[in-house]
Design a protein around this motif. Structure first.
Motif, PDB file in Angstrom:
ATOM      1  N   ILE A 109      -4.648  -3.092 -10.065  1.00  0.00           N
ATOM      2  CA  ILE A 109      -5.218  -4.153  -9.216  1.00  0.00           C
ATOM      3  C   ILE A 109      -5.735  -3.563  -7.910  1.00  0.00           C
ATOM      4  CG2 ILE A 109      -4.633  -6.207  -7.860  1.00  0.00           C
ATOM      5  CD1 ILE A 109      -2.704  -6.966 -10.164  1.00  0.00           C
ATOM      6  N   GLU A 110      -4.985  -2.635  -7.346  1.00  0.00           N
ATOM      7  CA  GLU A 110      -5.355  -2.029  -6.059  1.00  0.00           C
ATOM      8  C   GLU A 110      -6.606  -1.148  -6.186  1.00  0.00           C
ATOM      9  OE1 GLU A 110      -4.750  -1.195  -1.969  1.00  0.00           O
ATOM     10  OE2 GLU A 110      -3.605  -2.577  -3.218  1.00  0.00           O
ATOM     11  N   THR A 111      -6.653  -0.320  -7.250  1.00  0.00           N
ATOM     12  CA  THR A 111      -7.766   0.620  -7.375  1.00  0.00           C
ATOM     13  C   THR A 111      -8.936   0.050  -8.158  1.00  0.00           C
ATOM     14  OG1 THR A 111      -6.814   1.608  -9.381  1.00  0.00           O
ATOM     15  CG2 THR A 111      -6.218   2.614  -7.261  1.00  0.00           C
ATOM     16  N   GLY A 112      -8.664  -0.842  -9.099  1.00  0.00           N
ATOM     17  CA  GLY A 112      -9.732  -1.424  -9.899  1.00  0.00           C
ATOM     18  C   GLY A 112     -10.216  -0.529 -11.028  1.00  0.00           C
ATOM     19  N   LYS A 113      -9.545   0.586 -11.253  1.00  0.00           N
ATOM     20  CA  LYS A 113      -9.925   1.466 -12.364  1.00  0.00           C
ATOM     21  C   LYS A 113      -8.679   2.129 -12.938  1.00  0.00           C
ATOM     22  CE  LYS A 113     -10.950   5.270  -9.255  1.00  0.00           C
ATOM     23  NZ  LYS A 113     -11.885   6.292  -8.859  1.00  0.00           N
TER      24      LYS A 113
ATOM     25  N   PHE B 189      -1.901   7.817 -13.785  1.00  0.00           N
ATOM     26  CA  PHE B 189      -0.602   7.164 -13.662  1.00  0.00           C
ATOM     27  C   PHE B 189      -0.491   5.994 -14.634  1.00  0.00           C
ATOM     28  CE2 PHE B 189       2.134   3.879 -11.801  1.00  0.00           C
ATOM     29  CZ  PHE B 189       3.310   4.590 -11.693  1.00  0.00           C
ATOM     30  N   GLN B 190      -1.525   5.191 -14.721  1.00  0.00           N
ATOM     31  CA  GLN B 190      -1.502   4.042 -15.621  1.00  0.00           C
ATOM     32  C   GLN B 190      -1.485   4.483 -17.080  1.00  0.00           C
ATOM     33  OE1 GLN B 190      -5.009   2.180 -14.203  1.00  0.00           O
ATOM     34  NE2 GLN B 190      -4.125   1.811 -12.195  1.00  0.00           N
ATOM     35  N   ILE B 191      -2.231   5.530 -17.398  1.00  0.00           N
ATOM     36  CA  ILE B 191      -2.244   6.045 -18.765  1.00  0.00           C
ATOM     37  C   ILE B 191      -0.869   6.598 -19.128  1.00  0.00           C
ATOM     38  CG2 ILE B 191      -3.223   7.811 -20.278  1.00  0.00           C
ATOM     39  CD1 ILE B 191      -5.864   7.419 -18.685  1.00  0.00           C
ATOM     40  N   PHE B 192      -0.262   7.345 -18.210  1.00  0.00           N
ATOM     41  CA  PHE B 192       1.082   7.875 -18.425  1.00  0.00           C
ATOM     42  C   PHE B 192       2.067   6.736 -18.677  1.00  0.00           C
ATOM     43  CE2 PHE B 192       5.211   8.719 -16.396  1.00  0.00           C
ATOM     44  CZ  PHE B 192       5.664   9.747 -17.207  1.00  0.00           C
ATOM     45  N   THR B 193       1.987   5.695 -17.873  1.00  0.00           N
ATOM     46  CA  THR B 193       2.881   4.554 -18.014  1.00  0.00           C
ATOM     47  C   THR B 193       2.642   3.842 -19.343  1.00  0.00           C
ATOM     48  OG1 THR B 193       2.866   4.290 -15.613  1.00  0.00           O
ATOM     49  CG2 THR B 193       3.693   2.447 -16.890  1.00  0.00           C
TER      50      THR B 193
ATOM     51  N   THR C  12       0.827  -1.206   0.000  1.00  0.00           N
ATOM     52  CA  THR C  12       0.000   0.000   0.000  1.00  0.00           C
ATOM     53  C   THR C  12       0.860   1.255   0.000  1.00  0.00           C
ATOM     54  OG1 THR C  12      -1.640  -1.246   1.255  1.00  0.00           O
ATOM     55  CG2 THR C  12      -1.933   1.127   1.173  1.00  0.00           C
ATOM     56  N   VAL C  13       1.957   1.222   0.722  1.00  0.00           N
ATOM     57  CA  VAL C  13       2.862   2.377   0.778  1.00  0.00           C
ATOM     58  C   VAL C  13       3.445   2.657  -0.609  1.00  0.00           C
ATOM     59  CG1 VAL C  13       5.014   3.231   1.760  1.00  0.00           C
ATOM     60  CG2 VAL C  13       3.423   1.979   3.202  1.00  0.00           C
TER      61      VAL C  13
ATOM     62  N   LEU D 260       4.494  -1.608 -11.312  1.00  0.00           N
ATOM     63  CA  LEU D 260       3.885  -0.599 -10.445  1.00  0.00           C
ATOM     64  C   LEU D 260       2.534  -0.157 -11.007  1.00  0.00           C
ATOM     65  CD1 LEU D 260       4.356   1.087  -7.888  1.00  0.00           C
ATOM     66  CD2 LEU D 260       5.492   2.770  -9.320  1.00  0.00           C
ATOM     67  N   ALA D 261       2.462   0.040 -12.313  1.00  0.00           N
ATOM     68  CA  ALA D 261       1.189   0.419 -12.941  1.00  0.00           C
ATOM     69  C   ALA D 261       0.170  -0.719 -12.856  1.00  0.00           C
ATOM     70  CB  ALA D 261       1.422   0.815 -14.397  1.00  0.00           C
ATOM     71  N   VAL D 262       0.626  -1.944 -13.042  1.00  0.00           N
ATOM     72  CA  VAL D 262      -0.278  -3.096 -12.946  1.00  0.00           C
ATOM     73  C   VAL D 262      -0.818  -3.227 -11.522  1.00  0.00           C
ATOM     74  CG1 VAL D 262      -0.380  -5.619 -13.052  1.00  0.00           C
ATOM     75  CG2 VAL D 262       0.737  -4.340 -14.878  1.00  0.00           C
TER      76      VAL D 262
END
Length: 151
Positions: free
Chosen positions: A62-66, A70-74, A2-3, A56-58
């Protein structure tokens, strides 16, 4: 875990700084000190660094579910890496090979055909190159829009 997810942008920035540090170490080891095996080790570390950012993006997904920015940037970064990263790294490789030879007082390598490819194009050849770049940007934009709108 989580950190790590909470500080994902910090880890991304540290990852990019590590990218430049490892790439610099690669070129210095390879062309200044002529340590080929050591330079391969730095490339391996560079690959692991990029894999860490992808994971990290994956994990963020998984953590947020959406999908998040950050994921788009990656994803955009990896799309660029897949399509143009090899060419950019080859240009850097030639540049540092020439610079190291010049600084050491050695004969500057001639890349012949490879550099002719980098020459400026005019007319129809230039227009074709510009269109291909524009199509690539359009494709990336459309993928990004689909990801954002499908949330």
């Amino acid at each position: 875990m989580t950190v790590i997810i909470e500080h994902k942008w910090l880890f991304a920035i540290i990852g990019e700084i590590a990218f430049f540090a490892l790439a610099s170490a690669f070129f210095i080891a390879r062309y200044w000190f002529r340590m080929i095996k050591t330079s391969c080790f730095f490339i391996l570390l560079l690959i692991f660094n990029e894999l860490f950012l992808a994971l990290l993006a994956v994990f963020d997904y998984i953590e947020t579910g959406k999908m998040s920015s950050f994921q788009i940037f990656t994803a955009i970064f990896y799309i660029y890496l897949i399509f143009d990263g090899k060419n950019e790294f080859a240009k850097l490789d030639r540049y540092f090979k020439k610079k190291a030879a010049k600084w050491k007082g050695e004969t500057i390598p001639d890349f012949g055909e490879e550099e002719q490819h980098d020459e400026k194009k005019y007319g129809a050849a230039r227009a074709k190159e510009e269109r291909q770049g524009w199509y690539m940007h359009l494709l990336i934009f459309m993928i990004g829009q689909c990801v954002v709108l499908c949330q």
